[in-house]
Design a protein around this motif. Structure first.
Motif, PDB file in Angstrom:
ATOM      1  N   UNK A  34     -21.102  37.617   4.945  1.00 32.48           N
ATOM      2  CA  UNK A  34     -21.390  37.314   3.536  1.00 32.48           C
ATOM      3  C   UNK A  34     -20.246  37.731   2.617  1.00 32.48           C
ATOM      4  N   UNK A  35     -19.308  38.524   3.137  1.00 33.48           N
ATOM      5  CA  UNK A  35     -18.155  38.959   2.351  1.00 33.48           C
ATOM      6  C   UNK A  35     -17.013  37.950   2.396  1.00 33.48           C
ATOM      7  N   UNK A  36     -17.210  36.826   3.086  1.00 37.95           N
ATOM      8  CA  UNK A  36     -16.171  35.815   3.203  1.00 37.95           C
ATOM      9  C   UNK A  36     -16.572  34.561   2.438  1.00 37.95           C
ATOM     10  N   UNK A  37     -15.576  33.887   1.877  1.00 34.82           N
ATOM     11  CA  UNK A  37     -15.815  32.639   1.155  1.00 34.82           C
ATOM     12  C   UNK A  37     -14.624  31.711   1.416  1.00 34.82           C
ATOM     13  N   UNK A  38     -14.913  30.432   1.590  1.00 36.59           N
ATOM     14  CA  UNK A  38     -13.834  29.468   1.821  1.00 36.59           C
ATOM     15  C   UNK A  38     -13.036  29.270   0.539  1.00 36.59           C
ATOM     16  N   UNK A  39     -11.825  28.811   0.688  1.00 38.97           N
ATOM     17  CA  UNK A  39     -10.985  28.560  -0.483  1.00 38.97           C
ATOM     18  C   UNK A  39     -11.604  27.474  -1.361  1.00 38.97           C
ATOM     19  N   UNK A  40     -12.214  26.461  -0.756  1.00 35.84           N
ATOM     20  CA  UNK A  40     -12.842  25.389  -1.536  1.00 35.84           C
ATOM     21  C   UNK A  40     -14.020  25.907  -2.347  1.00 35.84           C
ATOM     22  N   UNK A  48     -14.379  26.333  -6.586  1.00 31.77           N
ATOM     23  CA  UNK A  48     -15.496  25.840  -7.401  1.00 31.77           C
ATOM     24  C   UNK A  48     -16.152  26.981  -8.174  1.00 31.77           C
ATOM     25  N   UNK A  49     -16.326  28.114  -7.522  1.00 31.74           N
ATOM     26  CA  UNK A  49     -16.996  29.257  -8.157  1.00 31.74           C
ATOM     27  C   UNK A  49     -16.184  29.821  -9.320  1.00 31.74           C
ATOM     28  N   UNK A  50     -14.876  29.923  -9.135  1.00 33.82           N
ATOM     29  CA  UNK A  50     -14.016  30.515 -10.169  1.00 33.82           C
ATOM     30  C   UNK A  50     -13.611  29.487 -11.219  1.00 33.82           C
ATOM     31  N   UNK A  51     -13.491  28.226 -10.810  1.00 41.47           N
ATOM     32  CA  UNK A  51     -13.063  27.185 -11.741  1.00 41.47           C
ATOM     33  C   UNK A  51     -11.555  27.015 -11.772  1.00 41.47           C
ATOM     34  N   UNK A  52     -10.917  27.149 -10.607  1.00 41.59           N
ATOM     35  CA  UNK A  52      -9.481  26.935 -10.508  1.00 41.59           C
ATOM     36  C   UNK A  52      -9.216  26.104  -9.251  1.00 41.59           C
ATOM     37  N   UNK A  53      -7.967  25.816  -8.967  1.00 40.55           N
ATOM     38  CA  UNK A  53      -7.638  24.998  -7.804  1.00 40.55           C
ATOM     39  C   UNK A  53      -7.507  25.854  -6.541  1.00 40.55           C
ATOM     40  N   UNK A  54      -7.639  25.200  -5.399  1.00 39.35           N
ATOM     41  CA  UNK A  54      -7.417  25.886  -4.126  1.00 39.35           C
ATOM     42  C   UNK A  54      -5.991  26.385  -4.039  1.00 39.35           C
ATOM     43  N   UNK A  55      -5.055  25.606  -4.586  1.00 40.82           N
ATOM     44  CA  UNK A  55      -3.646  25.997  -4.564  1.00 40.82           C
ATOM     45  C   UNK A  55      -3.443  27.325  -5.284  1.00 40.82           C
ATOM     46  N   UNK A  73      -8.006  35.233   8.735  1.00 42.33           N
ATOM     47  CA  UNK A  73      -8.136  34.003   9.505  1.00 42.33           C
ATOM     48  C   UNK A  73      -9.325  34.141  10.449  1.00 42.33           C
ATOM     49  N   UNK A  74     -10.232  33.180  10.369  1.00 46.58           N
ATOM     50  CA  UNK A  74     -11.431  33.169  11.211  1.00 46.58           C
ATOM     51  C   UNK A  74     -11.485  31.833  11.928  1.00 46.58           C
ATOM     52  N   UNK A  75     -11.303  31.866  13.226  1.00 46.09           N
ATOM     53  CA  UNK A  75     -11.353  30.620  14.000  1.00 46.09           C
ATOM     54  C   UNK A  75     -10.321  29.610  13.554  1.00 46.09           C
ATOM     55  N   UNK A  76      -9.153  30.070  13.165  1.00 46.71           N
ATOM     56  CA  UNK A  76      -8.087  29.181  12.719  1.00 46.71           C
ATOM     57  C   UNK A  76      -8.205  28.737  11.274  1.00 46.71           C
ATOM     58  N   UNK A  77      -9.144  29.281  10.554  1.00 46.62           N
ATOM     59  CA  UNK A  77      -9.372  28.903   9.153  1.00 46.62           C
ATOM     60  C   UNK A  77      -9.217  30.128   8.262  1.00 46.62           C
ATOM     61  N   UNK A  78      -8.469  29.988   7.177  1.00 40.46           N
ATOM     62  CA  UNK A  78      -8.296  31.102   6.237  1.00 40.46           C
ATOM     63  C   UNK A  78      -9.511  31.191   5.321  1.00 40.46           C
ATOM     64  N   UNK A  79     -10.006  32.414   5.174  1.00 43.01           N
ATOM     65  CA  UNK A  79     -11.149  32.681   4.309  1.00 43.01           C
ATOM     66  C   UNK A  79     -10.780  33.827   3.379  1.00 43.01           C
TER      67      UNK A  79
END
Length: 73
Positions: free
Chosen positions: A4-10, A14-21, A36-42
């Motif tokens: 629950x302490x992890x969140x995807x960049x996407x 959306x939550x913060x209101x800025x871009x993934x970049x 990195x979790x399973x090859x995905x950055x969180x």
């Protein structure tokens, strides 16, 4: 670490209101913590996450300024 302490960049964008970049840039320069979790950055929802304020520039900033002008704030 609790999942629950992890969140995807996407989702974070959306939550913060800025871009993934913006979030990738913040993680790369150390303002946010990621893992990195399973090859995905969180992103890790920690103190850095709680204190993070994106530096809004360009179109997003102009849009927010226009919304403030429309509401009279």
């Amino acid at each position: 670490m609790d999942p629950d302490d992890l969140i995807s960049f996407s989702d974070a964008a959306r939550e913060i209101g800025c871009s993934r970049t913006t979030l990738y840039r913040a993680a790369d320069d150390g303002r946010l913590n990621d893992v990195e979790v399973g090859g995905r950055r969180m992103l890790i929802k920690d103190e850095a996450w709680d204190d993070f304020e994106p530096n809004l520039v360009g179109g997003r900033m102009r849009k927010l300024e226009q919304e403030d002008d429309d509401t009279g704030e």
